[in-house]
Motif scaffolding. Structure first.
Motif, PDB file in Angstrom:
ATOM      1  N   TYR A  87      -1.374   3.041  -2.333  1.00  0.00           N
ATOM      2  CA  TYR A  87      -0.935   3.112  -0.930  1.00  0.00           C
ATOM      3  C   TYR A  87       0.215   4.112  -0.786  1.00  0.00           C
ATOM      4  CZ  TYR A  87      -3.625  -1.176  -0.128  1.00  0.00           C
ATOM      5  OH  TYR A  87      -4.636  -2.106  -0.019  1.00  0.00           O
ATOM      6  N   LYS A 131      -1.598  -4.222  -1.911  1.00  0.00           N
ATOM      7  CA  LYS A 131      -0.471  -3.306  -1.684  1.00  0.00           C
ATOM      8  C   LYS A 131       0.695  -3.947  -2.416  1.00  0.00           C
ATOM      9  CE  LYS A 131       2.006  -0.859   1.932  1.00  0.00           C
ATOM     10  NZ  LYS A 131       2.211  -0.703   3.378  1.00  0.00           N
ATOM     11  N   ARG A 143      10.223  10.970  -3.908  1.00  0.00           N
ATOM     12  CA  ARG A 143      10.108   9.676  -3.241  1.00  0.00           C
ATOM     13  C   ARG A 143      11.418   8.899  -3.292  1.00  0.00           C
ATOM     14  NH1 ARG A 143       4.913   6.706  -4.474  1.00  0.00           N
ATOM     15  NH2 ARG A 143       5.091   6.294  -2.271  1.00  0.00           N
ATOM     16  N   THR A 194       1.118  -0.341  -6.496  1.00  0.00           N
ATOM     17  CA  THR A 194       0.272   0.615  -5.777  1.00  0.00           C
ATOM     18  C   THR A 194       1.011   1.362  -4.673  1.00  0.00           C
ATOM     19  OG1 THR A 194      -0.500  -1.071  -4.240  1.00  0.00           O
ATOM     20  CG2 THR A 194      -1.830  -0.718  -6.223  1.00  0.00           C
ATOM     21  N   VAL A 195       2.272   1.045  -4.455  1.00  0.00           N
ATOM     22  CA  VAL A 195       3.031   1.834  -3.484  1.00  0.00           C
ATOM     23  C   VAL A 195       3.845   2.911  -4.205  1.00  0.00           C
ATOM     24  CG1 VAL A 195       4.773   1.807  -1.658  1.00  0.00           C
ATOM     25  CG2 VAL A 195       3.096  -0.048  -1.830  1.00  0.00           C
ATOM     26  N   THR A 196       4.440   2.529  -5.321  1.00  0.00           N
ATOM     27  CA  THR A 196       5.232   3.511  -6.071  1.00  0.00           C
ATOM     28  C   THR A 196       4.410   4.195  -7.152  1.00  0.00           C
ATOM     29  OG1 THR A 196       5.918   1.906  -7.732  1.00  0.00           O
ATOM     30  CG2 THR A 196       7.285   2.072  -5.761  1.00  0.00           C
ATOM     31  N   ASP A 197       3.265   3.639  -7.474  1.00  0.00           N
ATOM     32  CA  ASP A 197       2.420   4.104  -8.583  1.00  0.00           C
ATOM     33  C   ASP A 197       3.102   3.959  -9.947  1.00  0.00           C
ATOM     34  OD1 ASP A 197       0.309   4.682  -6.894  1.00  0.00           O
ATOM     35  OD2 ASP A 197       0.900   6.770  -6.624  1.00  0.00           O
ATOM     36  N   VAL A 223      -6.348   3.013  -7.205  1.00  0.00           N
ATOM     37  CA  VAL A 223      -5.930   2.392  -5.945  1.00  0.00           C
ATOM     38  C   VAL A 223      -4.461   2.702  -5.692  1.00  0.00           C
ATOM     39  CG1 VAL A 223      -5.407   0.156  -4.887  1.00  0.00           C
ATOM     40  CG2 VAL A 223      -7.608   0.526  -6.032  1.00  0.00           C
TER      41      VAL A 223
END
Lengths: 108, 1000, 416
Positions: free
Chosen positions: C304, A49, B432, A72-75, C302
């Motif tokens: 989150y 993460k 976001r 992987t949180v904001t991409d 992948v």
């Protein structure tokens, strides 16, 4: 749909690409490799993460594999680099991102 | 004449174009430019719907997309029926038919209104506490009744005949919303030369300026200013203006989805036009100018028809020339409601009072009083009366201790309310971006951005028109600059006559009634009251997400646009926490409900998924072939003759191949050209087989594993030259095999000089199989010696066929003498026809995939994916001989040596012969040692392939069976619903075990 | 207070002011016998069964956000047990058994509704795979039957069985006992029942570290609400499992992907069952409220983020509109995303770990909701007895070392 920068073709929509999983997982040679080593190669993933170093293939473009660092949180992509180049220092990149965010918070 | 609530003049409707429509069967008239809501109000119709749970009578509450009550079904014909449309957004057209929903037998007399009487029981979450006894009653009694009562409109019963389209677009600046801020932003972006897309969900651009008669901008009326700006934008070839277009989704990397509604407002849509269009816009920069939505006041019985938002009433008056009533009480916490009151008053509507919850009143209190309107400050509504429409309002004054002293009853036919304005944060939040809470004004506002966007105007909390325009222009200029364009700097607009809508209240208002008995609605559609929210908190639901889910507040079709902030405030109050500590529910796409068809758009029928056809497809279709889908390919399945069943056709095709010759289109097999000085080394590593010593001109059956050791694909490989291989793969496996090869080549074995090219579609492949195969093709082939000695089994030669260059493989997937002719696909049909003529002349015929399956099964040849399933090693699949055991490494070598893969007792491929030769096993059937297995018996295997073999005159089957090869001769059982079928385990090669027919 | 119609009626007379909290929200104690990390359905069920069946009531369930807020509250609630391999059949059917009277056991109406789950076959290969499932299930005593296209349409009238569509329906496997349930009620029901037995559910409490003793065994956790001690820790953190297990130095055979779902606006009853198509990626049912509930596929990377790409949604609605062309005019009300943790063999891990006292329940991928009661039940057994229940014994971490995978995906993979 992400916008991904292929190092060869430039920015292209995600549907032109295939994600090929985590990068920098070395394939062991059969000689002297334990079942545990093999499981690590085949199945164990860092699944972070935060920043991930991962492989992409521009399958509907130049068809080349390349590596990328993405959060992987904001991409959001942080960098893309060629296969064979050393793995970037993810901790250092994460620190840069955090500093950048803090600066933007302060500046607002 | 009708339309008794229409003013004689004013508004933007076309009074010279009357429009007849029907609502619940009643013939009514409006004007072009009316929404269904404005036309109904013009006819004095307020009662338009029933609420979801209590079936309370409901009216038109708003004038826009946030409408929770006025939901209707609009039908053009039986197939073109659309439920749950908001009357406030539906534009009427001549002949439109609209129906109210969720009522029976009629809107005025709804039997389910009994639910309202039971509301003391039907509180939030009541269904979690009951309907559990007796247990089976849930499915037989309770749930069916709940389902019948729930739901809103009815789904159409016929397939939708309308078309939908999709368009991808790029721009420098996307401006979402064409109110004053959006128009100013688009203007600035246009002036900098940016490519601009401007969209607005309404039929007409202009936003709040359309319903404001008072303001002037740059010396012009606001309406004229917006008309001029819209004209300038429309005339620019760098600006795309989209009306009736809702930006509904904001995705990563400034990817924004817009839904354009094209024909729903037309009486007779042109046949050529799609109904809606999906725009998928990748914008360099985005300006969000989505405005703000008014909030209701939460007082007892705030839901009766005739009660509506103050600004909505102002919009109906000024934009549509419609009065919401003749005697209109106004209750407010915000200055904007005064504007409505003053405009109505000016239009001759009686305004008995403005009840301002604020103790000191607001900026326009004096003006209202000067106009002769009674204004009560510190006053609030304590209840309303009226069955199908509000008839009176009770009000009182709030005392210093917070209690309310009842004052008076005001008869009325309408009641306007305003609790202030909620910025429309959906797009920002979907991008976001992080929201921030502004304590003073009780609003969430855009905070830190995540994407390249900026908000301007009311959605950014800026409410004064002059500031809105300046901010909008600056946002457009900033966006254009960020997109790399030279800009002229910011601009200030001269504005007069505007009133800033200050003042607001959040949460439930105080009253003097029994709190356990009154209903003050927060979420109108879902009948969620302030009481329900307090109950949820009392029961331990502390997160706003829990409160939402337990009470269903904010989950209705308006997704909480009018209710979320009040619900949050009430929950925060009950928890005694500040609002930001309770949290905010997540904004999700779509902003407003969006038609499924717009997502599916052209993806229907043959366009659902690309159809891949071989070069002989049309020939096969003309020959009467039935086709099967294999991956995206259409493959000829069998070629039935007149009156022939599938079974008969397949039998005939199989017999013909064995007796004479058959022709088969194998073009769908994947083909990869592997070229380079290290090609042999690459093949040696990627396949389990050895490849280094394969001679030029020879072929080898290759098995490919993944590194886990399980069979991944197979196919025949021909060595064309020392540095060149012609690889074939399974039909479905071609793309992933190429990807698998490229992966190892590009990332693992970067030392190898090899190039891979997919040639699947470059070669047409014509298989000619059977004892007369050589005879069939010999006259057509030039430059290749076809003799047994010169061209042995498993060899490949280059030559020509009818003058066309070909790669000729001698190989067999039938067990017969066989050739596969590879020719450039453009010649595929011509060569096929020529070979077919020869085949027919020799008593042969074409055969399809089903016969191919039978023929190969007779020989025990596996099909990867049918006889193997991703858990099978080469040895288990019976092709262990292919593995190059002395190779130091190949893909799968180490994986094959893992503990469980070496364990005895794994399954192995065998043949099964049914004791009764007529019985054909079912593929997928399980295998047990006992004829009558006990429940939960372990299956020792399963049938992977099963056919009737015409040549053998009996059924055959392949199976994966535990220790199968050690069981030859054993009797096992295949339990079926009608009893077990006894089978004998046999060698998987049923036909020509010696292989003599391969090489006669 | 026991939930019943009588208690509901009684409370109606006091304007519902008498209802107690459904679960307590205590501050954490210094130590517990067992800590469960993750208050989703599986974690809460584990805590409940620890208390109810093993007498271990000194249990804390710690949750980063709000209970039931992860995949439990985001999934499309499909319940079925017609899996291929015997290991899976046993595990999922155990769950299906527990679903039958779960409302009564928990005294909370979880609205388990066996409406039937129908899985469509569109190609010859699909038919082979589906029938293999049907036969395997029958042998295992699991109800699953094969339907012709006409029988499939009779069971689900909106289904388009025209031969002229791109991938015509060639048949379907139907599990009549399969169905749906109310996801929130499952989490809340377990939370209420566990809390009543003494389990502490601690929300808004993020685990920041796993503490280990000199012998390597776990001694507790660090959290945003301070340290909490325990000799046994069960990690039930779904998409965040890799993150939590990483605190104990373990690398997992997991990857976390966004999974999207969506609902339509509510409609009068029109769709009687659950329909799934793995080939063209469509999963649909209608909720009691009237929404069409539709599942989409995972994104390819992948993440989150709990959001996904538009093209994933689009692809799913392509399939829905192809199979049910009258729904083209129906409108999407809300789309959302979850984070699913996927194992290489698409089967879960319910096991002890190399770290003493640390247990893990993860890898449910896109279909964990159906297993909630069974998963909690056997995981509680595993934690309480320090050894797996027979039904979860095959679902180890070691299977990835030995190659003894339970590969539910491989069997369905399309090749030829």
């Amino acid at each position: 749909m992400l916008l991904i920068t292929c190092p060869i073709c430039g920015p292209r929509p995600e549907i032109e690409f295939r994600n090929m999983g985590e990068a920098h997982i070395a394939r062991p040679t059969p000689e002297g490799t334990s079942d545990d080593d093999m499981a690590a190669f085949l199945y164990l993933r860092s699944n972070p993460k935060g920043l991930i170093a991962e492989r992409w293939r521009h399958v509907h473009g130049c068809a080349r594999f390349f590596n990328a660092v993405r959060h992987t949180v904001t991409d959001k992509f942080v960098t893309v680099y060629e296969v064979g180049a050393p793995k970037p220092d993810l901790a250092a990149l994460a620190a840069d991102l955090a500093a950048d965010l803090a600066a933007r918070e302060a500046g607002r | 004449m009708s339309q008794t609530f229409r003013r004689p003049e004013g508004g933007r409707i076309k009074r010279n174009k009357p429009v007849a429509f029907r609502f619940d069967g009643r013939a009514l008239t409006g004007y072009e430019g009316d929404t269904l809501a404005s036309a109904l109000l013009a006819n004095g119709v307020h009662l338009v719907g029933r609420s979801f749970k209590y079936h309370r009578p409901r009216g038109i509450l708003t004038a826009g997309a946030e409408e929770p009550n006025a939901l209707v079904t609009v039908s053009r014909d039986a197939a073109r029926s659309t439920p749950n449309l908001r009357a406030t957004q539906v534009e009427i057209y001549e002949g439109m038919t609209a129906e109210s929903q969720n009522r029976w037998p009629s809107l005025a007399f709804d039997a389910s209104a009994v639910n309202d009487l039971l509301s003391p029981i039907f509180v939030s979450g009541f269904y979690y506490k009951t309907f559990m006894w007796p247990a089976k009653f849930w499915t037989s009694v309770y749930e069916p009744r709940i389902r019948a009562a729930a739901g809103l409109g009815k789904a159409p019963e016929l397939p939708d005949p309308d078309r939908y389209q999709s368009r991808f677009a790029h721009c420098d600046v996307l401006v979402i919303g064409a109110g004053p801020a959006g128009l100013a932003a688009a203007l600035a972006a246009m002036e900098s030369g940016a490519r601009v897309i401007l969209c607005d969900e309404q039929a007409e651009m202009g936003g709040s300026l359309l319903s404001d008669p008072d303001v002037t901008i740059e010396g012009q009326s606001g309406r004229q200013w917006s008309t001029d700006v819209i004209m300038a934008l429309a005339l620019s070839d760098r600006v795309t203006c989209l009306t009736r277009t809702t930006a509904f989704g904001y995705f990563a990397d400034n990817f924004v989805a817009l839904a354009e509604r094209i024909t729903d407002h037309m009486a007779t849509p042109p046949a050529s036009s799609p109904r809606e269009r999906l725009w998928q816009v990748r914008a360099k920069q985005v300006v969000i100018a989505t405005g703000a939505l008014e909030r209701p006041l939460v007082f007892p019985e705030n839901d009766r028809p005739g009660i509506l938002f103050a600004d909505a009433a102002r919009t109906y008056l000024n934009r549509y020339g419609v009065m919401a009533g003749r005697k209109t009480v106004v209750a407010t916490a915000c200055d904007s409601a005064y504007l409505a009151a003053l405009d109505l008053h000016r239009a001759g509507v009686e305004v008995p009072a403005i009840l301002d919850i604020r103790r000191e009143g607001g900026a326009l209190t004096a003006a209202a009083r000067a106009a002769g309107i009674r204004v009560e400050t510190g006053a609030t509504v304590t209840g309303t009366r009226g069955r199908l429409r509000v008839a009176s309002v009770e009000f009182g004054h709030v005392q210093a201790d917070g209690s309310v002293r009842h004052d008076a009853v005001l008869p009325c036919d309408s009641l306007l309310m305003s609790g202030g304005w909620t910025p429309t944060l959906h797009m920002f939040s979907q991008s976001r971006g992080k929201l921030r809470y502004e304590e003073v004004t009780g609003r969430y506002l855009p905070g830190r951005s995540a994407e390249h966007e900026r908000s301007a105007g009311a959605c950014n909390g800026t409410m004064a028109l002059g500031a809105v325009l300046d901010e909008g222009y600056a946002a457009g200029e900033n966006a254009a600059r960020a997109a790399g364009l030279a800009t002229r700097g910011t601009k200030t607009f001269a504005v007069a006559g505007a009133t800033t809508p200050d003042g607001q209240v959040l949460g439930a208002l105080p009253h003097d009634r029994n709190p356990g008995r009154v209903k003050a609605f927060v979420d109108f559609q879902h009948d969620v009251t302030a009481k329900d929210i307090k109950l949820a908190v009392r029961e331990g639901f502390r997160s706003i997400e829990h409160v939402k889910r337990y009470t269903t507040t904010g989950m209705a079709t308006d997704q909480g646009k009018t209710s979320n902030m009040n619900a949050l405030a009430i929950a925060a109050g009950a928890l005694d926490k500040p609002i930001p500590a309770v949290g905010l529910t997540t904004f999700r796409m779509p902003y407003t409900p969006t038609t499924f068809g717009i997502f599916a758009n052209t993806s229907r029928g043959d366009l659902f998924d690309p159809v891949r056809r071989t070069s002989t497809h049309d020939w096969a279709a003309a020959a009467g072939a039935e086709f099967e889908n294999v991956g995206m390919w259409k493959r000829a399945w069998y070629f039935p003759r007149q009156g022939e069943s599938m079974h008969a056709a397949v039998d005939r095709e199989c017999r013909t191949v064995r007796a004479a010759v058959g022709i088969f289109d194998a073009s769908t097999l994947g083909k990869i050209e592997v070229v380079g000085p290290d090609a042999a080394e690459f093949m040696h590593r990627i396949y389990v087989n050895p490849f280094l010593k394969l001679e030029v001109g020879r072929c080898r059956y290759g098995i490919m594993c993944r590194d886990d050791g399980f069979v991944y694909d197979d196919g025949v490989v021909g060595r064309i030259a020392a540095d060149r291989f012609h690889v074939t793969t399974t039909t479905g496996g071609a793309p992933r095999v190429l990807s698998h090869m490229e992966d190892y080549l590009q990332t693992e074995w970067t030392d190898l000089k090899v190039w891979l090219t997919s040639t699947t579609e470059q070669w047409a492949v014509i298989a000619v199989q059977g004892p007369k195969a050589r005879e069939a093709i010999a006259p057509l082939i030039e430059g290749i010696d076809l003799s047994k000695a010169a061209m042995p089994h498993m060899s490949v030669r280059m030559g020509t066929i009818l003058g066309v260059p070909c790669r000729l493989f001698r190989m067999s997937f039938t067990g017969e003498l066989g050739f596969e002719i590879n020719v450039p696909a453009a010649y595929g049909k011509a060569i096929w026809e020529a070979v077919h003529a020869r085949v027919v002349a020799l008593g042969g015929c074409p055969y399809g995939t089903e016969a191919m399956h039978v023929l190969r099964a007779e020989k025990g040849y596996i099909i990867v994916g049918q006889d193997t399933d991703g858990t099978v090693t080469p040895d288990e699949a019976g092709v262990g001989w292919a593995v190059g055991k002395s190779k130091p490494d190949f893909v799968g070598k180490r994986g094959l040596a893992r503990a469980d893969l070496l364990k005895p007792g794994r399954t192995q491929l065998v043949g099964l012969a049914t004791v009764d030769p007529k019985v054909v096993l079912e593929e997928g059937a399980q295998i047990t040692p006992d004829a009558d297995p006990a429940p939960r018996t372990h299956a020792i295997g399963h049938v992977t392939s099963a056919y009737h073999s015409a040549v053998l005159g009996r059924s055959i089957a392949l199976a994966m069976v535990e220790r199968g090869r050690s069981r030859l001769g054993e009797t096992l059982h295949v339990p079926m619903p009608g009893g077990a079928i006894a089978v004998t385990v046999v060698d998987p090669v049923f036909y020509d075990k010696e292989g003599g027919r391969l090489d006669p | 207070m026991r939930f019943s119609f009588a208690s509901l009626l009684r409370n109606a007379f006091s304007a519902h002011t008498g209802w107690p909290e459904q679960w307590r929200s205590p501050e954490p104690k210094a130590a517990y016998d067992v800590i469960i990390v993750g208050a989703g359905g599986h974690g809460l069920a584990t805590a409940y069964y620890l208390a109810a069946e093993h007498g271990i009531t000194n249990v804390a369930v710690v949750e980063r956000g709000w209970l039931g807020g992860g995949n439990t509250g985001r999934n499309t609630t499909i319940i079925r047990s017609n899996y291929l391999w015997e290991e899976s059949e046993a595990l999922y059917d155990h769950a299906l058994d527990l679903w039958q009277d779960l409302s009564q056991v928990l005294n909370y109406n979880v609205m388990y509704s066996p409406r039937g789950v129908m899985m469509l076959a569109h190609t010859v290969h699909d038919v082979q795979v589906s029938k293999r499932h049907v036969h395997a299930n029958r042998l295992a005593g699991i109800q699953n039957e094969w339907l012709s296209p006409e029988e499939a349409k009779a069971f689900c009238p909106p289904l388009n069985i025209s031969r002229d569509i791109r991938y015509p329906v060639m048949g379907a496997a139907l599990q009549r006992k399969g169905g749906v349930a109310r996801h929130d009620a499952v989490a809340w029901g377990y939370a209420r029942a566990a809390s009543a037995l003494g389990v502490d559910i601690i929300q808004n409490c993020e685990v920041t570290a796993i503490r280990r003793g000199p012998d390597g065994a776990v001694t507790g956790i660090e959290t945003t609400k301070g340290p909490i001690g325990a000799k046994k820790i069960g990690v039930v953190a779904a998409g965040h499992t890799s993150v939590v297990m990483g605190m104990a130095g373990l690398r997992m055979p997991l990857e976390s992907y966004p999974l999207q779902a969506l609902v339509s606006e509510p409609l009068k009853p029109v769709f009687p069952c659950v329909v799934m198509s793995n080939t063209i990626h469509a999963y649909i049912s209608q909720s009691d409220k009237g929404d069409l509930v539709i599942g989409a596929g995972t994104d390819q990377y992948v993440s989150y983020s709990q959001t996904g790409g538009l093209h994933i949604t689009t692809h799913t609605l392509d399939a829905i509109c192809e199979l049910f062309p009258m729904f083209r005019r129906v409108r999407m009300l809300r789309n959302w995303g979850g984070i699913v943790d996927v194992t290489p063999d698409r089967s879960p891990i319910l096991a002890k770990t190399p770290v003493k006292g640390l247990f893990v329940n993860c890898g449910w991928g896109t279909g964990g909701f159906k297993a909630t009661p069974g998963s909690g039940h056997v995981f509680a057994h595993t934690i309480a007895r320090d050894e797996p229940h027979p039904k979860n014994a095959p679902f180890t971490l070691e299977r990835f070392r030995d190659g003894r995978l339970i590969d539910e995906a491989a069997a369905a993979a399309v090749a030829h």
